[in-house]
Design a protein around this motif. Structure first.
Motif, short mmCIF file in Angstrom:
data_model
loop_
_atom_site.label_atom_id
_atom_site.label_comp_id
_atom_site.label_asym_id
_atom_site.label_seq_id
_atom_site.Cartn_x
_atom_site.Cartn_y
_atom_site.Cartn_z
N PHE A 154 34.08 36.77 44.03
CA PHE A 154 35.45 37.14 43.64
C PHE A 154 35.61 37.16 42.13
O PHE A 154 36.30 38.03 41.59
N LEU A 155 34.98 36.23 41.43
CA LEU A 155 35.04 36.24 39.97
C LEU A 155 34.40 37.53 39.43
O LEU A 155 34.91 38.14 38.49
N SER A 193 39.14 33.38 43.86
CA SER A 193 38.07 32.67 43.17
C SER A 193 38.51 31.25 42.80
O SER A 193 37.78 30.29 43.03
N CYS A 243 33.53 32.10 45.49
CA CYS A 243 34.08 31.91 44.15
C CYS A 243 33.47 32.91 43.17
O CYS A 243 34.18 33.58 42.42
#
Length: 127
Positions: free
Chosen positions: A111-112, A77, A108
């Motif tokens: 994945f966060l 991320s 980003c």
């Protein structure tokens, strides 16, 4: 109906994790080994692009199999946040559709999200 669908949330999360990781690995292999071929050729390994490619491959594989998913997703991320601000903003301003950064933003934030929820079903580590 939606209650019945909720029962499959861990499997849906796993599908999101697996598909995202496969796409992320492709971005990495494109930078590191030139497959699939990219415009301009393969960048040298000891550059920011080469390092990003290695991070994409390693974290992508970890996320794919669900091993150390949270730390790998955190690194992935952050890598995509850096990619957006260092590369894409300079290619066409802040608008993601104009600067080619829409994939970086999606990676980003997916994945966060994985940092917070974990890998879901079908993973080496269950937490």
């Amino acid at each position: 109906m939606f209650d019945r669908l909720s029962a499959y949330a861990p499997q849906a999360l796993a599908v999101l994790r697996i598909v995202t990781a496969l796409l992320f690995i492709l971005h990495g292999t494109q930078k590191v080994i030139g497959f699939p071929a990219m415009e301009g050729g393969t960048p040298p390994l000891m550059t920011l692009f080469g390092a990003a490619g290695l991070i994409e491959i390693v974290t992508g594989i970890l996320i794919l199999v669900g091993f150390f998913t949270r730390p790998a997703a955190f690194i992935a991320s952050g890598t995509m946040a850096v990619a957006y601000w260092m590369v894409h903003v300079g290619m066409g301003g802040l608008i993601p559709t104009n600067n080619g950064g829409d994939a970086a933003i999606l990676f980003c934030f997916v994945f966060l999200y994985l940092v917070f929820v974990g890998p879901g079903a079908w993973s080496v580590n269950k937490k």
